[in-house]
Motif scaffolding. Structure first.
Motif, short mmCIF file in Angstrom:
data_model
loop_
_atom_site.label_atom_id
_atom_site.label_comp_id
_atom_site.label_asym_id
_atom_site.label_seq_id
_atom_site.Cartn_x
_atom_site.Cartn_y
_atom_site.Cartn_z
N TRP A 182 37.65 30.99 27.27
CA TRP A 182 36.65 31.66 28.09
C TRP A 182 37.31 32.31 29.31
CZ3 TRP A 182 30.92 30.63 28.28
CH2 TRP A 182 30.45 30.23 27.03
N VAL A 183 38.24 31.62 29.92
CA VAL A 183 38.91 32.18 31.09
C VAL A 183 40.36 31.71 31.08
CG1 VAL A 183 38.33 30.25 32.63
CG2 VAL A 183 38.72 32.51 33.59
N GLU A 184 41.27 32.58 31.55
CA GLU A 184 42.68 32.24 31.70
C GLU A 184 43.03 32.16 33.17
OE1 GLU A 184 45.24 34.92 29.63
OE2 GLU A 184 44.16 34.76 27.72
N LEU A 185 43.75 31.11 33.52
CA LEU A 185 44.25 30.93 34.89
C LEU A 185 45.76 31.13 34.86
CD1 LEU A 185 42.25 27.71 35.84
CD2 LEU A 185 41.62 30.09 36.31
N ASN A 186 46.23 32.06 35.65
CA ASN A 186 47.64 32.44 35.61
C ASN A 186 48.29 32.25 36.97
OD1 ASN A 186 47.24 33.48 32.90
ND2 ASN A 186 46.30 35.28 33.84
N GLY A 209 37.52 26.42 28.31
CA GLY A 209 36.21 26.81 27.83
C GLY A 209 35.16 25.83 28.31
N LEU A 210 34.18 25.56 27.45
CA LEU A 210 33.11 24.65 27.84
C LEU A 210 33.50 23.19 27.66
CD1 LEU A 210 30.07 26.50 26.24
CD2 LEU A 210 30.74 26.49 28.64
N TRP A 211 34.49 22.93 26.79
CA TRP A 211 34.79 21.55 26.43
C TRP A 211 36.22 21.13 26.73
CZ3 TRP A 211 30.01 20.36 25.19
CH2 TRP A 211 29.22 21.31 24.56
N LYS A 212 37.15 22.06 26.65
CA LYS A 212 38.57 21.71 26.72
C LYS A 212 39.30 22.59 27.72
CE LYS A 212 40.74 21.05 22.80
NZ LYS A 212 41.26 21.30 21.45
N TYR A 223 42.86 35.00 37.76
CA TYR A 223 42.11 34.63 36.56
C TYR A 223 41.62 35.88 35.86
CZ TYR A 223 37.72 35.73 38.97
OH TYR A 223 36.71 36.38 39.62
N GLU A 224 41.43 35.75 34.57
CA GLU A 224 40.86 36.82 33.77
C GLU A 224 40.06 36.21 32.62
OE1 GLU A 224 43.78 39.14 31.61
OE2 GLU A 224 45.33 37.67 32.10
N TYR A 225 38.90 36.78 32.35
CA TYR A 225 38.07 36.29 31.27
C TYR A 225 38.67 36.73 29.93
CZ TYR A 225 34.77 35.27 34.97
OH TYR A 225 34.19 34.78 36.12
N SER A 226 38.54 35.86 28.94
CA SER A 226 39.24 36.07 27.69
C SER A 226 38.24 36.32 26.55
CB SER A 226 40.12 34.85 27.38
OG SER A 226 41.03 35.14 26.34
N TRP A 227 38.76 36.29 25.32
CA TRP A 227 38.00 36.77 24.17
C TRP A 227 36.83 35.86 23.79
CZ3 TRP A 227 37.91 33.50 20.00
CH2 TRP A 227 38.94 32.55 19.89
N SER A 228 36.90 34.57 24.06
CA SER A 228 35.78 33.69 23.74
C SER A 228 34.53 34.09 24.53
CB SER A 228 36.13 32.24 24.05
OG SER A 228 37.13 31.75 23.19
#
Length: 261
Positions: free
Chosen positions: A63-67, A83-86, A216-221
């Protein structure tokens, strides 16, 4: 006596024939025409795409990447995606990254990964990423709303399948409302998750060493979630239009209205 028995038998036969005729008329009225069935199947195919995207979005952790920023003189750097769970933290080789990129990533690059479920789902403890604390109440709310959206979506799909298999046209409106509601719930879940990310970036741990600077950037999920929401809203709207009587459209499109009647 024979005359009365014959009379009662004839009356019973007539009642049975009338009841059978009423049942046949009721079934005929509730059954779909080939044109209606074709339209419903076409929209159901669109809903299938939206449902697939929704399950893919909720079940994955991109859902989101933290760099973090690259460190001069170091061959590796750290990144994370959640994401929502992991949450997954990864150590990436800087040599694998695109030229000119200042931050570590993208997270899809090969590297040493450590993926775990959020601790507040297992032990109830707070989860920390790069010395920042995830606000578990907000993240839990996003997860619950997303699961509720999937459940309502499944109920809507079941209603549409019942319409096609049993001819229960009254369920078409119920299915349309459920599918539209599931799209709205997924959008709400995305917005709540966005607030969770903002809260994560602001909740810096005061303990040393100082936390690294992050982007941060939002990802494909998350993109799959947005697409699923829009498709489900569109499909629910199409099903809702199919439940409307043909006469409102007759004035706008006389040929279509005449064909529908």
């Amino acid at each position: 006596m024979m005359m009365w028995s014959n009379f009662f038998m004839q009356e019973e036969d007539r009642r049975r024939a009338a009841a059978g005729q009423r049942r046949a008329q009721g079934q005929h009225k509730s059954w779909l025409t080939p044109e209606q069935e074709g339209k419903i199947k076409l929209v159901l195919l669109l809903i299938t795409v939206g449902a697939t995207l929704a399950v893919l979005a909720v079940g994955t952790e991109f859902w989101v990447e933290l760099n973090t920023y690259k460190i001069n003189g170091s061959a590796v750097c750290d990144a994370a995606h959640l994401g929502l769970w992991k949450v997954c933290t990864k150590r990436l080789w800087q040599a694998d990254m695109p030229a000119g990129r200042e931050t570590c990533g993208p997270a899809e690059l090969p590297g040493e990964a450590n993926c775990t479920y959020f601790k507040f789902f297992t032990t109830g403890e707070n989860e920390h990423v790069f010395q920042r604390t995830i606000k578990k109440e907000v993240n839990l709310a996003a997860a619950v709303i997303a699961v509720l959206g999937l459940a309502v979506m499944a109920l809507g799909c079941l209603c549409i399948i019942m319409v096609l298999s049993k001819g229960a046209q009254f369920l078409l409106r119920v299915g349309a409302i459920c599918l539209g509601l599931s799209g709205l719930l997924l959008l709400v879940s995305l917005e709540v998750f966005r607030h969770s990310v903002q809260a994560l970036l602001q909740r810096v741990s005061p303990e040393p060493p100082p936390p690294p600077a992050l982007t941060y950037e939002y990802s494909w999920s998350l993109g799959c979630g947005v697409g699923a929401s829009l498709v489900l809203l569109l499909g629910g709207g199409c099903f809702l239009l199919l439940t409307l009587p043909p006469w409102p459209w007759g004035s706008l499109c006389p040929k279509w209205g005449h064909r529908a009647t």
